[in-house]
Design a protein around this motif. Structure first.
Motif, PDB file in Angstrom:
ATOM      1  N   GLY A 176      -8.695  -2.918   4.745  1.00 54.27           N
ATOM      2  CA  GLY A 176      -8.081  -1.746   5.354  1.00 54.27           C
ATOM      3  C   GLY A 176      -6.879  -1.267   4.564  1.00 54.27           C
ATOM      4  N   VAL A 177      -6.049  -2.200   4.133  1.00 60.29           N
ATOM      5  CA  VAL A 177      -4.879  -1.854   3.323  1.00 60.29           C
ATOM      6  C   VAL A 177      -5.319  -1.266   1.984  1.00 60.29           C
ATOM      7  CG1 VAL A 177      -2.831  -2.757   2.157  1.00 60.29           C
ATOM      8  CG2 VAL A 177      -3.457  -3.601   4.434  1.00 60.29           C
ATOM      9  N   ALA A 178      -6.309  -1.894   1.350  1.00 62.84           N
ATOM     10  CA  ALA A 178      -6.797  -1.403   0.056  1.00 62.84           C
ATOM     11  C   ALA A 178      -7.378  -0.005   0.184  1.00 62.84           C
ATOM     12  CB  ALA A 178      -7.846  -2.362  -0.501  1.00 62.84           C
ATOM     13  N   GLY A 179      -8.120   0.239   1.263  1.00 60.44           N
ATOM     14  CA  GLY A 179      -8.690   1.570   1.475  1.00 60.44           C
ATOM     15  C   GLY A 179      -7.616   2.633   1.573  1.00 60.44           C
ATOM     16  N   MET A 180      -6.538   2.343   2.299  1.00 64.87           N
ATOM     17  CA  MET A 180      -5.463   3.330   2.455  1.00 64.87           C
ATOM     18  C   MET A 180      -4.617   3.476   1.192  1.00 64.87           C
ATOM     19  SD  MET A 180      -4.118   2.939   6.387  1.00 64.87           S
ATOM     20  CE  MET A 180      -3.644   1.205   6.312  1.00 64.87           C
ATOM     21  N   ALA A 181      -4.515   2.417   0.406  1.00 65.41           N
ATOM     22  CA  ALA A 181      -3.717   2.478  -0.821  1.00 65.41           C
ATOM     23  C   ALA A 181      -4.448   3.175  -1.952  1.00 65.41           C
ATOM     24  CB  ALA A 181      -3.326   1.072  -1.260  1.00 65.41           C
ATOM     25  N   LEU A 182      -5.750   2.913  -2.058  1.00 62.16           N
ATOM     26  CA  LEU A 182      -6.525   3.413  -3.196  1.00 62.16           C
ATOM     27  C   LEU A 182      -7.321   4.664  -2.863  1.00 62.16           C
ATOM     28  CD1 LEU A 182      -7.881  -0.084  -4.296  1.00 62.16           C
ATOM     29  CD2 LEU A 182      -5.960   1.168  -5.314  1.00 62.16           C
ATOM     30  N   LEU A 208      -0.332  -4.277  -3.765  1.00 63.47           N
ATOM     31  CA  LEU A 208      -0.566  -2.847  -3.977  1.00 63.47           C
ATOM     32  C   LEU A 208       0.718  -2.024  -4.017  1.00 63.47           C
ATOM     33  CD1 LEU A 208      -3.731  -2.586  -1.765  1.00 63.47           C
ATOM     34  CD2 LEU A 208      -3.629  -2.022  -4.199  1.00 63.47           C
ATOM     35  N   PHE A 209       1.864  -2.657  -3.748  1.00 61.24           N
ATOM     36  CA  PHE A 209       3.117  -1.925  -3.838  1.00 61.24           C
ATOM     37  C   PHE A 209       3.305  -1.409  -5.265  1.00 61.24           C
ATOM     38  CE2 PHE A 209       7.772  -1.985  -4.699  1.00 61.24           C
ATOM     39  CZ  PHE A 209       8.086  -0.872  -3.933  1.00 61.24           C
ATOM     40  N   GLY A 210       3.583  -0.153  -5.374  1.00 63.44           N
ATOM     41  CA  GLY A 210       3.657   0.513  -6.679  1.00 63.44           C
ATOM     42  C   GLY A 210       2.533   1.517  -6.785  1.00 63.44           C
ATOM     43  N   THR A 211       1.352   1.115  -6.307  1.00 60.70           N
ATOM     44  CA  THR A 211       0.259   2.064  -6.146  1.00 60.70           C
ATOM     45  C   THR A 211       0.501   2.891  -4.888  1.00 60.70           C
ATOM     46  OG1 THR A 211      -1.305   0.568  -7.219  1.00 60.70           O
ATOM     47  CG2 THR A 211      -2.244   2.293  -5.815  1.00 60.70           C
ATOM     48  N   VAL A 212       1.094   2.253  -3.903  1.00 59.53           N
ATOM     49  CA  VAL A 212       1.444   2.894  -2.643  1.00 59.53           C
ATOM     50  C   VAL A 212       2.787   2.340  -2.192  1.00 59.53           C
ATOM     51  CG1 VAL A 212       0.330   1.151  -1.176  1.00 59.53           C
ATOM     52  CG2 VAL A 212       0.505   3.511  -0.355  1.00 59.53           C
ATOM     53  N   GLY A 213       3.528   3.124  -1.437  1.00 66.03           N
ATOM     54  CA  GLY A 213       4.759   2.618  -0.869  1.00 66.03           C
ATOM     55  C   GLY A 213       4.460   1.732   0.333  1.00 66.03           C
TER      56      GLY A 213
END
Length: 413
Positions: A176-182, A208-213
């Motif tokens: 779920g986190v990866a889906g929202m980040a990427l 994933l911090f850096g790709t997303v806040g």
């Protein structure tokens, strides 16, 4: 069971942390390559075996909850909203100095992760999404795992409706986190991901911090209680158990200079948990990440607490207000006998999304500020430019950046 331990003692299992990271990295890589297909695969593996791509997005919120709970949730919503508005008022003071100013703008898209494993934590949705709304975020989405019937908790659906959220992604965990980040075919890429979650969720946010806040590292819950002979041992025992019941990775520690209090708390815990429905789970949690630390004095207690840097720090001591100045690291502080962590979890007003795992050394709680960006605005006129030019040329040439210097000289030619 709760035992007296000597500080420092091991709280983290490095081998387990490495295992978690490996699993999360594999999931993130898969979502990056296969998008929705990977989301479906991992959701089938962890949550619902018959999950399909069309199950990812939920836009119709059907729920049936008790009217009294609707009223109670609405009261909580108002308390969180009032505190968030007060935060915003404190942030948006205009700054103007030396022809420079600052504008504060919200991010556009935020994904709120809502845990729903052991229990659907709809309060965490309110604590995360309301500060985002008050900050002015245009698009707020939710990611939360399906239950064993492939449904979302009616309480989460109700909270989403009263918050004006239009879309929920029925996806949990690292996927779920990866889906929202990427971003995937179904899930838009977010600017910030916020919310609590288990160790897999928080590891995904960390990676994933850096790709997303991200808001903060809000993983398995923690409490450190500093108490002296003034404390009520029954209160202390229940406060320790209230965090231990979250699960095996929770941390519950009492630091005290009083052997008498330590003995009483230990006995209370033993008596209380004999009636707990999940007694074995509580015992394992306390054995693994619980304990009582005996110290010489309160100064030593605060020193150890600052080293641990807990999510929740409870002060059940005489005149606790006089000791707050010694606190350097904590997600939130609960002052006195009648400010238990549970009040912060469900009623006080500030968000209960707090930094865990020692990250309160450098991270703060989720707040309105989480969703805001500060942008500098520099508005020199020619007069101010000419006053500054020689200084700027000298500084830029000293650093070997000659094009920087020429960009100044070009404006005086």
């Amino acid at each position: 069971m709760l035992s007296i331990k000597k500080y420092p003692f091991k709280l983290k299992n490095k081998k387990e942390e490495k295992k978690v990271r490996g699993i999360v990295e594999r999931i993130i890589k898969d979502v990056s390559k296969r998008g929705d297909e990977a989301i479906v695969y991992w959701t089938r593996k962890f949550d619902y075996p018959e999950f399909k791509k069309e199950d990812i997005t939920v836009e119709k919120f059907d729920f049936d909850i008790e009217p009294e709970m609707e009223t109670l949730v609405d009261k909580l919503k108002n308390r969180i909203e009032d505190f968030a508005k007060a935060q915003l008022d404190g942030i948006k003071n205009k700054i103007e100095l030396n022809k420079c100013s600052q504008v504060i703008v919200p991010v556009k898209k935020t994904g709120i992760y809502v845990p729903s494993g052991k229990a659907p934590l709809f309060s965490s949705l309110l604590m995360s999404a309301i500060p985002a709304k008050v900050a002015g975020v245009e698009e707020i989405y939710i990611a939360t795992p399906p239950n064993r019937e492939n449904k979302i908790s009616p309480y989460i659906l109700f909270c989403a409706k009263i918050l004006g959220i239009k879309k929920i992604f029925k996806v949990g965990g690292a996927q779920g986190v990866a889906g929202m980040a990427l971003g995937t075919e179904s899930i838009p890429k977010m600017d910030i991901i916020a919310g609590a979650g288990n160790k897999y969720v928080q590891e995904a946010k960390r990676i994933l911090f850096g790709t997303v806040g991200i808001d903060t590292i809000a993983g398995p819950t923690e409490i450190v209680i500093i108490a002296d002979d003034h404390a009520n041992p029954e209160f202390v025992a229940w406060d320790l158990l209230s965090q231990a019941e979250h699960g095996l990775d929770s941390m519950a520690i009492l630091i005290t200079p009083s052997f008498n209090l330590a003995r009483k708390v230990k006995n209370y815990v033993k008596d209380i948990i004999s009636d707990f429905p999940e007694i074995e789970s509580i015992k394992r949690t306390l054995k693994r990440n619980g304990g009582i630390i005996l110290v010489e004095n309160l100064e030593e207690a605060f020193s150890i607490a600052n080293e641990i840097a807990p999510e929740h720090l409870s002060l059940q001591i005489k005149e606790p207000e006089n000791w707050i100045k010694l606190i350097r690291n904590a997600g939130a502080v609960f002052v006195g006998d009648y400010s238990p962590v549970t009040i912060g979890d469900y009623w006080a007003g500030p968000s209960h999304i707090l930094p865990t795992g020692g990250t309160s050394r450098f991270l703060s709680l989720l707040s309105v500020r989480t969703f805001l960006k500060e942008i500098s605005v520099i508005s020199f006129d020619r007069e101010e430019f000419l006053k500054a030019k020689e200084n700027v040329i000298a500084l830029s040439e000293k650093e070997g950046l000659f094009a920087h210097a020429e960009s100044i000289r070009a404006r005086e030619r």
